[in-house]
Design an enzyme around this catalytic site. Structure first.
Site, mmCIF file in Angstrom:
data_model
loop_
_atom_site.group_PDB
_atom_site.id
_atom_site.type_symbol
_atom_site.label_atom_id
_atom_site.label_comp_id
_atom_site.label_asym_id
_atom_site.label_seq_id
_atom_site.Cartn_x
_atom_site.Cartn_y
_atom_site.Cartn_z
ATOM 1 N N GLY A 84 0.957 -1.111 -0.009
ATOM 2 C CA GLY A 84 0.007 -0.141 -0.010
ATOM 3 C C GLY A 84 0.721 1.323 0.014
ATOM 4 O O GLY A 84 1.890 1.122 0.543
ATOM 5 N N GLY B 227 -5.615 -8.349 -7.040
ATOM 6 C CA GLY B 227 -4.223 -7.982 -7.595
ATOM 7 C C GLY B 227 -3.250 -9.006 -7.558
ATOM 8 O O GLY B 227 -3.707 -10.314 -7.402
ATOM 9 N N ILE C 26 -1.627 -9.791 -4.803
ATOM 10 C CA ILE C 26 -1.923 -10.274 -3.379
ATOM 11 C C ILE C 26 -3.211 -11.205 -3.604
ATOM 12 O O ILE C 26 -3.222 -12.404 -2.865
ATOM 13 C CB ILE C 26 -1.855 -9.389 -2.145
ATOM 14 N N ILE D 151 -7.277 -8.399 5.391
ATOM 15 C CA ILE D 151 -5.755 -8.034 5.299
ATOM 16 C C ILE D 151 -5.361 -6.884 4.518
ATOM 17 O O ILE D 151 -4.191 -6.818 3.839
ATOM 18 C CB ILE D 151 -5.056 -9.439 4.820
ATOM 19 N N ASP E 103 -6.595 -8.425 10.384
ATOM 20 C CA ASP E 103 -4.863 -8.205 10.502
ATOM 21 C C ASP E 103 -4.869 -6.672 10.484
ATOM 22 O O ASP E 103 -3.980 -6.172 10.874
ATOM 23 C CB ASP E 103 -4.252 -8.830 9.428
ATOM 24 N N HIS F 243 -1.522 -6.478 12.374
ATOM 25 C CA HIS F 243 -0.911 -5.985 11.143
ATOM 26 C C HIS F 243 0.516 -6.549 10.737
ATOM 27 O O HIS F 243 1.537 -5.812 10.828
ATOM 28 C CB HIS F 243 -0.675 -4.523 11.222
ATOM 29 N N GLY G 193 0.776 -9.156 8.470
ATOM 30 C CA GLY G 193 0.664 -9.769 6.971
ATOM 31 C C GLY G 193 2.067 -9.625 6.375
ATOM 32 O O GLY G 193 2.348 -10.492 5.567
#
Length: 312
Positions: free
Chosen positions: A73, A147, A149, A227, A252, A276, A278
């Protein structure tokens, strides 16, 4: 003549294969800069730091040409782009986090469906807690945000024999695995899903996407897995659904984040929360180093960069 400064958030001595020529400086968010931000041409944003740290040097980076994140991100650096001159390229870390994030997604799904948190609590009490639990096999799984992921998640879902994997992205397309439905079809797809996975970027179109209407469209007993980013979900609306017992969730990411100790989401029924995590695993560093070597080499050779999200 001064060499172009490249600010790396990993120590350059630990990255084998960086091209010769640039002046590499290491900065991972400390109080002191490794040089004058005005001389930085390629900025690798510190990883897993508060957004304010990543943004701090950007207004002074007058010669900047590239902003490279080590996260999938980029929402945490976008506010700083307004300070930059036109033509700066923003690149994300596509290829770095797919494996780790997909692993965690499967872990959250399986732990939630099979009741692992209940077993851990029962173990603390010395209680043998049996009974039937839902399986992932024969379930319909909806991936919102297909996408790299999302595709990696599907790779790992397949051996668990889901009845069907439904893919949704901002715009529809066809893949080797089947169709990717446009976001406009989401209301019709939600009631069919037993597991809904959120892996969409956080942007203007996805912020608050999972609101009262979205959640009401989920079938009774469905599991929501986030996630992506906490801001994709309306926390108040999710709390209402969790407290009713109609759906469950595995998160997450949360909004706010970090989640304050007194926040009711911690104690809501049917929710599993991870902090968080991941991306930060043993898989991160080798992939991050390969990405940086490739991107800096492309930059030095004036070749097209990979993973360009936007240009200012």
């Amino acid at each position: 003549m001064n060499r172009a400064q490249i600010w790396l958030s990993l120590p350059p001595d630990d990255i084998e294969g960086l091209p010769e020529g640039p002046d590499y400086r290491y900065w991972n968010g400390g109080d002191e800069y490794p040089g004058d931000p005005a001389d930085c041409v390629f900025y690798v944003v510190p990883y897993m730091k508060p957004p304010g740290i990543a943004l701090r040097p950007m207004p002074a980076m007058r010669a900047l040409e590239v902003v490279q994140t080590l996260s999938a991100g980029v929402d945490h650096v976008e506010p700083g782009l307004r300070h930059l001159r036109p033509g700066v390229r923003l690149c994300n870390a596509r290829g770095v986090h797919e494996a780790s994030t997909a692993e965690l997604t499967l872990a959250l799904i399986l732990a939630s469906l099979r009741g692992i948190p209940d077993f851990v609590r029962a173990q603390d009490r010395g209680e043998w807690l049996g009974g039937f639990r839902p399986a992932l096999a024969d379930r319909t799984v909806l991936i919102v945000g297909y996408g790299s992921i999302g595709a990696a998640i599907e790779d790992r879902l397949t051996p668990f024999e889901p009845a069907r994997v439904v893919r949704v992205a901002r715009s529809g397309r066809t893949t080797e695995r089947g169709p990717v439905h446009p976001l406009t079809e989401l209301p019709a797809l939600l009631p069919r899903a037993d597991v809904v996975i959120l892996s969409t970027p956080l942007n203007d179109s996805s912020r608050g996407l999972v609101d009262e209407t979205f959640l009401a469209g989920m079938r009774d007993g469905a599991l929501l897995v986030n996630i992506a980013r906490g801001g994709v979900v309306d926390t108040k609306a999710l709390l209402a659904e969790l407290e009713s017992g109609r759906i469950t969730a595995a998160l997450d990411v949360t909004d706010p984040e970090p989640l304050p100790p007194e926040h009711p989401l911690w104690r809501a029924p049917g929710v599993l929360i991870s902090p968080h995590v991941g991306g930060p695993t043993s898989a991160f560093l080798p992939r991050a180093r390969r990405l940086l070597v490739d991107q800096v080499t492309r930059y030095v050779n004036r070749e097209p960069l990979a993973n360009v999200i936007l240009t200012t």
